[in-house]
Scaffold this active site. Structure first.
Site, PDB file in Angstrom:
ATOM      1  N   GLU A 171      36.954  39.595  -3.728  1.00 29.94           N
ATOM      2  CA  GLU A 171      35.569  39.187  -3.444  1.00 29.94           C
ATOM      3  C   GLU A 171      35.068  39.814  -2.151  1.00 29.94           C
ATOM      4  OE1 GLU A 171      35.758  37.513  -0.485  1.00 29.94           O
ATOM      5  OE2 GLU A 171      37.921  37.482  -0.735  1.00 29.94           O
ATOM      6  N   GLU A 314      38.955  40.578  -0.386  1.00 26.72           N
ATOM      7  CA  GLU A 314      38.829  41.808  -1.176  1.00 26.72           C
ATOM      8  C   GLU A 314      39.847  41.912  -2.298  1.00 26.72           C
ATOM      9  OE1 GLU A 314      39.280  45.240   1.301  1.00 26.72           O
ATOM     10  OE2 GLU A 314      37.633  44.711   2.647  1.00 26.72           O
TER      11      GLU A 314
END
Length: 348
Positions: A171, A314
């Site tokens: 994310e 991430e």
């Protein structure tokens, strides 16, 4: 509201065959610890006595958050689309890790608020231009929740169709630790001061402000939250919604999920609350330095593989754990049995 998919349990017969193989390998029983456990679990996921983790699909979901206007992040909201470009250009940590691992990497923009030139490798699938400030009203509508969920399912389908044996969700989104902490507080009935952390680098005063903002949101929506979908709709982010749906879809397709840090684990919590049969398909990669992560992991009865002090997001922590999965499968499949090696088996 979202409809929970049918998720079958892992193949217990394949797991039994894998355990039998482990018992005959040239080592004392259990001496490879959690590497043995990982190999057995992978066997159950793949229905094969000798599983592998060669093909990994990584999807990073990105979105903006209206609550960022309340000063809950050390970085401005424009960083979200700047990082989307960085992912696509190969300059982000997860980009480097994916390249080194030979993993596929896809970025799905499910809700950035800023116009930009969409680079190759990025799918534009906005459920909205950022969520609303959850201290003022619901973060998103039911329709936007459904749209973000559909984007998550589509991304998981793409990874599965490309042959992924392991799914990693990541994310990106300024203020998304605030949204994640708010969702976790609602689902765990926890106080904001327990779960709010520094995120991108807030000082103590910033963390206190963040907790107060989360408290405002919880107070505003308390009567409206009666389950995980309500928590996501009122307090969450489009990328958190997409992650939850993607994990459910991957598991329904027979692909395990290597779960990243705080935000992805909160998405997993919401998804498990909605679809309990998802739980056996989750492998927790690491314990992050974000304070709320440990509380969410406890709620999921999770035992992460690594503790490296990571707090980037991430999908980077999950990517860092991929070699452990691969080694577990390689050792399990490649070691000789006592009979093959002409080694006498011990009895104790």
């Amino acid at each position: 509201m979202s409809t929970s998919p049918a998720i079958a349990p892992p193949d217990t017969a394949a797991m039994d065959r894998a355990r039998a193989r482990q018992a005959n390998l040239t080592k004392p029983p259990g001496s490879l610890g959690r590497l043995e456990e990982l190999a057995v679990r992978m066997a159950g996921f793949q229905g094969s006595e000798r599983p592998s983790a060669d093909r990994v699909g990584i999807v990073v979901f990105a979105a903006d958050h209206g609550v960022a206007a309340r000063g809950v992040s050390a970085f401005p909201a424009e960083v979200t689309v700047q990082m989307i470009a960085n992912f696509a250009a190969g300059g982000a940590a997860v980009s480097v890790l994916a390249n080194r691992l030979g993993a596929s990497l896809r970025v799905v923009d499910v809700g950035s608020a800023t116009d930009y030139s969409v680079p190759e490798g990025v799918t534009l699938a906005r459920a909205g231009r950022g969520t609303a400030d959850f201290t003022v009203g619901p973060a998103m509508s039911a329709e936007a929740l459904a749209a973000a969920s559909a984007s998550g399912r589509a991304a998981a389908d793409e990874a599965v169709d490309a042959g992924a044996q392991v799914f990693v969700g990541g994310e990106m989104g300024i203020a998304n630790t605030t949204a994640a902490a708010a969702v976790a507080c609602a689902l765990l009935d926890a106080e904001p001061t327990e779960l709010a952390g520094p995120g991108t680098g807030l000082d103590a005063a910033g963390v206190s402000r963040k907790a107060a903002v989360i408290g405002e949101g919880l107070a505003r929506h308390r009567d409206a939250i009666n389950g995980p979908d309500d928590a996501l709709r009122c307090l969450g982010g489009f990328e958190i919604v997409a992650l939850a749906a993607a994990m459910e879809r991957a598991a329904a397709s027979g692909v395990p999920i290597l779960v990243d840090g705080f935000i992805v684990t909160v998405a997993a919590l919401a998804a498990v609350r909605r679809t309990p049969s998802l739980a056996p398909w989750l492998i927790f990669a690491h314990t992050s330095d974000e304070p709320g992560h440990r509380a969410v992991l406890r709620a999921l009865d999770a035992e992460p593989l690594l503790a490296l002090g990571l707090r980037l997001g991430e999908g980077s922590g999950a990517a860092a754990a991929v070699p452990l999965l691969r080694l577990a499968c390689e050792v399990h499949g490649g070691m000789a049995t006592f009979e093959e090696a002409a080694v006498a088996a011990g009895e104790g």
